[in-house]
Design an enzyme around this catalytic site. Structure first.
Site, PDB file in Angstrom:
ATOM      1  N   ASP A 166       3.130   7.099  -1.636  1.00 59.13           N
ATOM      2  CA  ASP A 166       3.935   6.816  -2.830  1.00 59.13           C
ATOM      3  C   ASP A 166       3.424   7.557  -4.064  1.00 59.13           C
ATOM      4  O   ASP A 166       2.349   8.156  -4.040  1.00 59.13           O
ATOM      5  CB  ASP A 166       3.968   5.294  -3.103  1.00 59.13           C
ATOM      6  CG  ASP A 166       2.605   4.635  -2.965  1.00 59.13           C
ATOM      7  OD1 ASP A 166       1.583   5.338  -3.077  1.00 59.13           O
ATOM      8  OD2 ASP A 166       2.554   3.418  -2.741  1.00 59.13           O
ATOM      9  N   ASN A 214       0.624  -9.346  -3.014  1.00 60.59           N
ATOM     10  CA  ASN A 214       1.908  -9.985  -2.692  1.00 60.59           C
ATOM     11  C   ASN A 214       2.446  -9.512  -1.335  1.00 60.59           C
ATOM     12  O   ASN A 214       3.587  -9.789  -0.982  1.00 60.59           O
ATOM     13  CB  ASN A 214       2.945  -9.712  -3.790  1.00 60.59           C
ATOM     14  CG  ASN A 214       3.263  -8.225  -3.953  1.00 60.59           C
ATOM     15  OD1 ASN A 214       2.714  -7.383  -3.243  1.00 60.59           O
ATOM     16  ND2 ASN A 214       4.143  -7.911  -4.887  1.00 60.59           N
ATOM     17  N   HIS A 220       2.831  -6.305  -0.351  1.00 58.28           N
ATOM     18  CA  HIS A 220       3.547  -5.023  -0.313  1.00 58.28           C
ATOM     19  C   HIS A 220       2.731  -3.963   0.416  1.00 58.28           C
ATOM     20  O   HIS A 220       1.500  -4.016   0.435  1.00 58.28           O
ATOM     21  CB  HIS A 220       3.983  -4.561  -1.709  1.00 58.28           C
ATOM     22  CG  HIS A 220       2.925  -3.961  -2.588  1.00 58.28           C
ATOM     23  ND1 HIS A 220       2.783  -4.306  -3.912  1.00 58.28           N
ATOM     24  CD2 HIS A 220       1.978  -3.025  -2.371  1.00 58.28           C
ATOM     25  CE1 HIS A 220       1.805  -3.613  -4.450  1.00 58.28           C
ATOM     26  NE2 HIS A 220       1.290  -2.821  -3.535  1.00 58.28           N
ATOM     27  N   GLU A 253       8.071  -3.593  -2.097  1.00 58.57           N
ATOM     28  CA  GLU A 253       7.801  -4.896  -2.692  1.00 58.57           C
ATOM     29  C   GLU A 253       8.587  -5.999  -1.981  1.00 58.57           C
ATOM     30  O   GLU A 253       9.650  -5.737  -1.403  1.00 58.57           O
ATOM     31  CB  GLU A 253       8.237  -4.873  -4.165  1.00 58.57           C
ATOM     32  CG  GLU A 253       7.490  -3.867  -5.031  1.00 58.57           C
ATOM     33  CD  GLU A 253       6.140  -4.400  -5.514  1.00 58.57           C
ATOM     34  OE1 GLU A 253       5.504  -5.200  -4.794  1.00 58.57           O
ATOM     35  OE2 GLU A 253       5.722  -4.006  -6.619  1.00 58.57           O
TER      36      GLU A 253
END
Ligand code: GLP
Length: 256
Positions: A67, A136, A138, A143
């Site tokens: 990314d 979280n 991801h 996400e």
């Protein structure tokens, strides 16, 4: 799924580097999928050390990063381009033309995403994908959401991720709100995957990843469907795993 628990961050990083090194030894022209963040830094240090000791040769290796932040040019100190050159590429003999990172500053980001997917296909896919994990759940910048992207796309970052990643920026306001990220299928198409996690703040996400039901609200749970996945942890990140909750074919190993 194979879960390996190492004593601490150092031993975890060393094992991760050995996995990368053995991949390159077996296939010198390997395509590596690479991650950023704090977690893989120890692995990159070890890889640099192994390169200096002539134990590993990156000459034929191609790399594909997961990314990049939208809006940051390659030379921006917080771009993942900059991170990768600072923490690995400047120190090893990988060929510049073999390095692939999405261009977050591309004028046409949709086209950039399509081109990035094509470059992975052209290279015949990723042999070994290294992943970190957000607290979280991801992976890359996929996400938690009702729907996840299949291929490389522009994504919105969640408040939680912006907060978590603000430690690298002067202020939270400077953290980009969007990024280009490989999609879930892009990641899951890799032949082998190694996910690294260290520290207590990853323990809950790891527990869900290895034993929770598969849910797009915890993107890393989709890794349970991959036939060649290793989850490499330190003791803190593994601290909430309950062995009884693991599926029967899961190999669980604690290294002293
Ligand atoms: C970022 C990256 C992820 C990375 C995650 C965890 O959001 N896009 O690829 O895995 O952060 O980072 P850290 O290792 O610093 O906890």
């Amino acid at each position: 799924m194979r879960i390996i628990v190492e004593k601490d961050y150092q031993t975890m990083s060393k094992k991760a580097a050995l996995m990368v090194a053995s991949q390159i030894t077996l296939k010198p022209d390997s395509n590596l999928g690479l991650a950023t963040g704090g977690t893989p830094l120890g692995m990159y240090d070890k890889l640099i050390e192994m390169y200096r000791d002539d134990e590993i040769d990156f000459n034929e290796v191609q790399s594909f990063n997961l990314d990049e932040y939208c809006g940051l040019k390659a030379d921006h100190p917080n771009s993942y381009h900059h991170y990768m050159y600072q923490n690995l590429f400047n120190e090893i003999n990988i060929q510049k033309e073999n390095i692939h990172i999405p261009d977050g500053a591309a004028e046409d980001s949709q086209q950039e995403c399509r081109d990035y997917e094509k470059s992975i296909k052209r290279a015949r896919g990723i042999d070994l994908q290294i992943l970190g994990i957000g607290s979280n759940g991801h992976i890359g910048f996929n996400e938690p959401a009702e729907n996840l992207n299949v291929a490389t796309e522009v994504v919105d970052l969640t408040e939680e991720t912006i907060e978590a990643n603000s430690r690298y920026f002067d202020s939270k306001d400077e953290v980009p709100k969007k990024a280009i990220s490989m999609g879930m299928a892009t990641i899951l198409k890799a032949d082998r995957i190694v996910l690294l996690a260290s520290g207590k703040n990853k323990a809950e996400a790891i527990k869900k990843t290895v034993s929770g039901k598969i849910s797009t609200q915890v993107p890393a749970t989709l890794l349970q469907t991959h036939p060649e996945i290793t989850i490499l942890l330190d003791q803190e990140a593994a601290s909430l795993i309950n062995k009884e909750d693991l599926s029967a074919d899961c190999h669980f190993e604690i290294c002293e």
